[in-house]
Motif scaffolding. Structure first.
Motif, PDB file in Angstrom:
ATOM      1  N   ALA A  18      -4.929  -2.110 -18.839  1.00 16.90           N
ATOM      2  CA  ALA A  18      -4.012  -1.415 -18.390  1.00 16.90           C
ATOM      3  C   ALA A  18      -3.299  -0.191 -17.661  1.00 16.90           C
ATOM      4  CB  ALA A  18      -2.515  -2.227 -18.794  1.00 16.90           C
ATOM      5  N   ARG A  19      -2.989   0.201 -16.838  1.00 17.30           N
ATOM      6  CA  ARG A  19      -3.263   1.503 -16.633  1.00 17.30           C
ATOM      7  C   ARG A  19      -2.236   1.856 -17.846  1.00 17.30           C
ATOM      8  NH1 ARG A  19      -3.133   3.048  -9.920  1.00 17.30           N
ATOM      9  NH2 ARG A  19      -4.859   2.856 -10.243  1.00 17.30           N
ATOM     10  N   LYS A  20      -2.467   3.838 -17.580  1.00 21.19           N
ATOM     11  CA  LYS A  20      -0.977   3.978 -18.601  1.00 21.19           C
ATOM     12  C   LYS A  20      -0.785   4.871 -17.681  1.00 21.19           C
ATOM     13  CE  LYS A  20      -4.127   4.541 -22.971  1.00 21.19           C
ATOM     14  NZ  LYS A  20      -5.128   5.305 -23.780  1.00 21.19           N
ATOM     15  N   ARG A  21       0.678   6.018 -18.309  1.00 23.99           N
ATOM     16  CA  ARG A  21       1.116   6.424 -17.583  1.00 23.99           C
ATOM     17  C   ARG A  21       0.436   7.755 -16.937  1.00 23.99           C
ATOM     18  NH1 ARG A  21       7.926   6.607 -18.118  1.00 23.99           N
ATOM     19  NH2 ARG A  21       8.422   4.912 -16.779  1.00 23.99           N
ATOM     20  N   ALA A  22       1.288   8.462 -15.930  1.00 26.34           N
ATOM     21  CA  ALA A  22       0.572  10.065 -16.159  1.00 26.34           C
ATOM     22  C   ALA A  22       1.602  10.607 -17.786  1.00 26.34           C
ATOM     23  CB  ALA A  22       0.274  10.452 -14.744  1.00 26.34           C
ATOM     24  N   PRO A  23       0.828  11.958 -18.160  1.00 24.05           N
ATOM     25  CA  PRO A  23       1.398  12.408 -18.111  1.00 24.05           C
ATOM     26  C   PRO A  23       2.822  13.454 -17.725  1.00 24.05           C
ATOM     27  CG  PRO A  23      -0.850  13.625 -18.478  1.00 24.05           C
ATOM     28  CD  PRO A  23      -0.629  11.905 -17.498  1.00 24.05           C
ATOM     29  N   LYS A  24       3.375  13.550 -18.218  1.00 24.94           N
ATOM     30  CA  LYS A  24       4.996  14.438 -17.589  1.00 24.94           C
ATOM     31  C   LYS A  24       4.256  15.538 -17.094  1.00 24.94           C
ATOM     32  CE  LYS A  24       8.660  11.106 -18.485  1.00 24.94           C
ATOM     33  NZ  LYS A  24      10.878  10.862 -18.854  1.00 24.94           N
ATOM     34  N   ARG A  25       4.288  16.428 -18.116  1.00 22.02           N
ATOM     35  CA  ARG A  25       4.321  17.900 -17.633  1.00 22.02           C
ATOM     36  C   ARG A  25       2.556  18.778 -17.285  1.00 22.02           C
ATOM     37  NH1 ARG A  25       9.014  20.135 -20.254  1.00 22.02           N
ATOM     38  NH2 ARG A  25      10.076  18.108 -20.296  1.00 22.02           N
ATOM     39  N   TRP A  26       2.689  17.206 -16.188  1.00 23.87           N
ATOM     40  CA  TRP A  26       1.383  17.801 -15.835  1.00 23.87           C
ATOM     41  C   TRP A  26       0.521  19.309 -15.805  1.00 23.87           C
ATOM     42  CZ3 TRP A  26      -0.351  20.392 -11.314  1.00 23.87           C
ATOM     43  CH2 TRP A  26       0.771  20.398 -10.399  1.00 23.87           C
ATOM     44  N   SER A  27       1.431  20.027 -15.197  1.00 24.96           N
ATOM     45  CA  SER A  27       1.982  21.616 -14.905  1.00 24.96           C
ATOM     46  C   SER A  27       1.226  22.111 -16.233  1.00 24.96           C
ATOM     47  CB  SER A  27       2.376  21.875 -14.205  1.00 24.96           C
ATOM     48  OG  SER A  27       3.972  22.156 -14.772  1.00 24.96           O
ATOM     49  N   GLN A  28       1.756  21.981 -17.325  1.00 20.73           N
ATOM     50  CA  GLN A  28       2.161  22.613 -18.457  1.00 20.73           C
ATOM     51  C   GLN A  28       0.353  22.088 -18.859  1.00 20.73           C
ATOM     52  OE1 GLN A  28       3.982  20.642 -21.638  1.00 20.73           O
ATOM     53  NE2 GLN A  28       3.909  22.722 -22.534  1.00 20.73           N
ATOM     54  N   ARG A  29      -0.015  21.341 -18.767  1.00 22.05           N
ATOM     55  CA  ARG A  29      -1.211  20.503 -19.286  1.00 22.05           C
ATOM     56  C   ARG A  29      -2.556  21.845 -18.698  1.00 22.05           C
ATOM     57  NH1 ARG A  29      -4.451  16.978 -16.996  1.00 22.05           N
ATOM     58  NH2 ARG A  29      -2.169  15.975 -16.259  1.00 22.05           N
ATOM     59  N   VAL A  30      -1.848  21.865 -17.123  1.00 23.07           N
ATOM     60  CA  VAL A  30      -3.229  22.500 -16.682  1.00 23.07           C
ATOM     61  C   VAL A  30      -3.139  23.637 -17.004  1.00 23.07           C
ATOM     62  CG1 VAL A  30      -3.109  23.330 -14.549  1.00 23.07           C
ATOM     63  CG2 VAL A  30      -3.054  20.822 -14.611  1.00 23.07           C
ATOM     64  N   THR A  31      -1.817  24.375 -17.327  1.00 27.70           N
ATOM     65  CA  THR A  31      -1.972  26.144 -17.533  1.00 27.70           C
ATOM     66  C   THR A  31      -2.286  26.355 -18.867  1.00 27.70           C
ATOM     67  OG1 THR A  31       0.627  26.202 -16.647  1.00 27.70           O
ATOM     68  CG2 THR A  31       0.401  27.762 -18.031  1.00 27.70           C
ATOM     69  N   ARG A  32      -2.109  25.442 -20.074  1.00 29.68           N
ATOM     70  CA  ARG A  32      -2.865  24.734 -21.404  1.00 29.68           C
ATOM     71  C   ARG A  32      -3.970  25.252 -20.902  1.00 29.68           C
ATOM     72  NH1 ARG A  32       0.477  22.103 -23.583  1.00 29.68           N
ATOM     73  NH2 ARG A  32      -0.772  19.650 -22.947  1.00 29.68           N
ATOM     74  N   ASN A  33      -4.720  24.013 -20.696  1.00 25.52           N
ATOM     75  CA  ASN A  33      -6.433  23.911 -21.091  1.00 25.52           C
ATOM     76  C   ASN A  33      -7.161  24.255 -19.437  1.00 25.52           C
ATOM     77  OD1 ASN A  33      -6.340  22.679 -22.736  1.00 25.52           O
ATOM     78  ND2 ASN A  33      -5.635  20.475 -21.841  1.00 25.52           N
ATOM     79  N   SER A  34      -6.034  24.922 -18.242  1.00 22.95           N
ATOM     80  CA  SER A  34      -6.950  25.865 -17.583  1.00 22.95           C
ATOM     81  C   SER A  34      -8.316  26.489 -17.550  1.00 22.95           C
ATOM     82  CB  SER A  34      -5.806  26.312 -16.581  1.00 22.95           C
ATOM     83  OG  SER A  34      -6.782  26.574 -15.588  1.00 22.95           O
ATOM     84  N   ASP A  35      -9.461  26.835 -16.435  1.00 14.71           N
ATOM     85  CA  ASP A  35     -10.163  27.851 -16.860  1.00 14.71           C
ATOM     86  C   ASP A  35     -10.297  28.542 -16.463  1.00 14.71           C
ATOM     87  OD1 ASP A  35     -11.809  26.380 -18.219  1.00 14.71           O
ATOM     88  OD2 ASP A  35     -12.876  24.964 -16.810  1.00 14.71           O
ATOM     89  N   ALA A  36      -8.712  29.577 -15.924  1.00 16.48           N
ATOM     90  CA  ALA A  36      -8.466  30.075 -15.221  1.00 16.48           C
ATOM     91  C   ALA A  36      -8.081  31.335 -15.507  1.00 16.48           C
ATOM     92  CB  ALA A  36      -6.720  30.336 -13.866  1.00 16.48           C
ATOM     93  N   LEU A  37      -7.371  31.339 -16.532  1.00 17.05           N
ATOM     94  CA  LEU A  37      -6.895  32.505 -17.591  1.00 17.05           C
ATOM     95  C   LEU A  37      -6.899  32.536 -18.629  1.00 17.05           C
ATOM     96  CD1 LEU A  37      -4.607  35.251 -15.404  1.00 17.05           C
ATOM     97  CD2 LEU A  37      -7.339  35.477 -15.837  1.00 17.05           C
ATOM     98  N   ASP A  38      -6.349  33.269 -20.596  1.00 22.37           N
ATOM     99  CA  ASP A  38      -6.182  32.828 -21.049  1.00 22.37           C
ATOM    100  C   ASP A  38      -5.745  34.569 -21.416  1.00 22.37           C
ATOM    101  OD1 ASP A  38      -9.134  31.771 -22.279  1.00 22.37           O
ATOM    102  OD2 ASP A  38      -9.726  32.906 -22.262  1.00 22.37           O
ATOM    103  N   LEU A  39      -3.678  33.445 -21.084  1.00 22.27           N
ATOM    104  CA  LEU A  39      -2.473  34.354 -20.341  1.00 22.27           C
ATOM    105  C   LEU A  39      -1.834  34.557 -22.334  1.00 22.27           C
ATOM    106  CD1 LEU A  39      -0.992  32.755 -18.000  1.00 22.27           C
ATOM    107  CD2 LEU A  39      -1.958  34.792 -17.964  1.00 22.27           C
ATOM    108  N   LYS A  40      -1.564  35.105 -22.361  1.00 17.37           N
ATOM    109  CA  LYS A  40      -0.738  36.023 -23.705  1.00 17.37           C
ATOM    110  C   LYS A  40       0.291  34.714 -23.045  1.00 17.37           C
ATOM    111  CE  LYS A  40       2.183  40.142 -24.339  1.00 17.37           C
ATOM    112  NZ  LYS A  40       2.564  40.809 -23.978  1.00 17.37           N
ATOM    113  N   ARG A  41       1.119  34.284 -24.608  1.00 13.68           N
ATOM    114  CA  ARG A  41       2.006  33.428 -24.212  1.00 13.68           C
ATOM    115  C   ARG A  41       3.344  34.531 -24.288  1.00 13.68           C
ATOM    116  NH1 ARG A  41       2.822  28.934 -26.829  1.00 13.68           N
ATOM    117  NH2 ARG A  41       4.538  28.598 -27.957  1.00 13.68           N
TER     118      ARG A  41
END
Length: 116
Positions: A23-46
């Motif tokens: 069965a298909r799983k639901r997509a996570p609600k906060r995908w932009s939060q996941r992108v920010t956390r796991n992105s290869d763009a930058l290591d941002l200061k909190r």
């Protein structure tokens, strides 16, 4: 009779939603939060986007971009992309004063990178 049940099961899909089922799983609600956390763009200061001045935001983004080993493109492009990403994802919920500060941070970032 068995063939009819199999055909019906194929049409409606699996009814079992236990782990390991197909069965298909639901997509996570906060995908932009996941992108920010796991992105290869930058290591941002909190909390970088909550800083009080546009100059501080731009300086922090520049520092993060120049020292990051995770970014794939140039430092200026990565920093500006993260800033734009944050503004776009906040959308209409971003207060006007905060949006104005972040837009000023874009201008300041261009100035700090010598791209006026």
């Amino acid at each position: 009779m068995v063939a009819r049940k199999k055909a019906a099961a194929r049409k409606t899909g699996p009814r079992n939603t236990t782990p390991g089922s197909t069965a298909r799983k639901r997509a996570p609600k906060r995908w932009s939060q996941r992108v920010t956390r796991n992105s290869d763009a930058l290591d941002l200061k909190r909390g970088v986007f909550k800083l009080t001045s546009a100059r501080k935001i731009a300086s922090s983004l520049k520092r993060s971009a120049e020292t990051s080993s995770r970014r794939k493109s140039g430092a200026y492009r990565s920093a500006l992309s993260m800033l734009t990403f944050y503004i776009n994802r906040a959308g209409k919920t971003l207060p006007k004063t905060e949006r104005d500060r972040l837009e000023r941070a874009k201008v300041e970032l261009r100035r700090q990178f010598g791209r006026e």
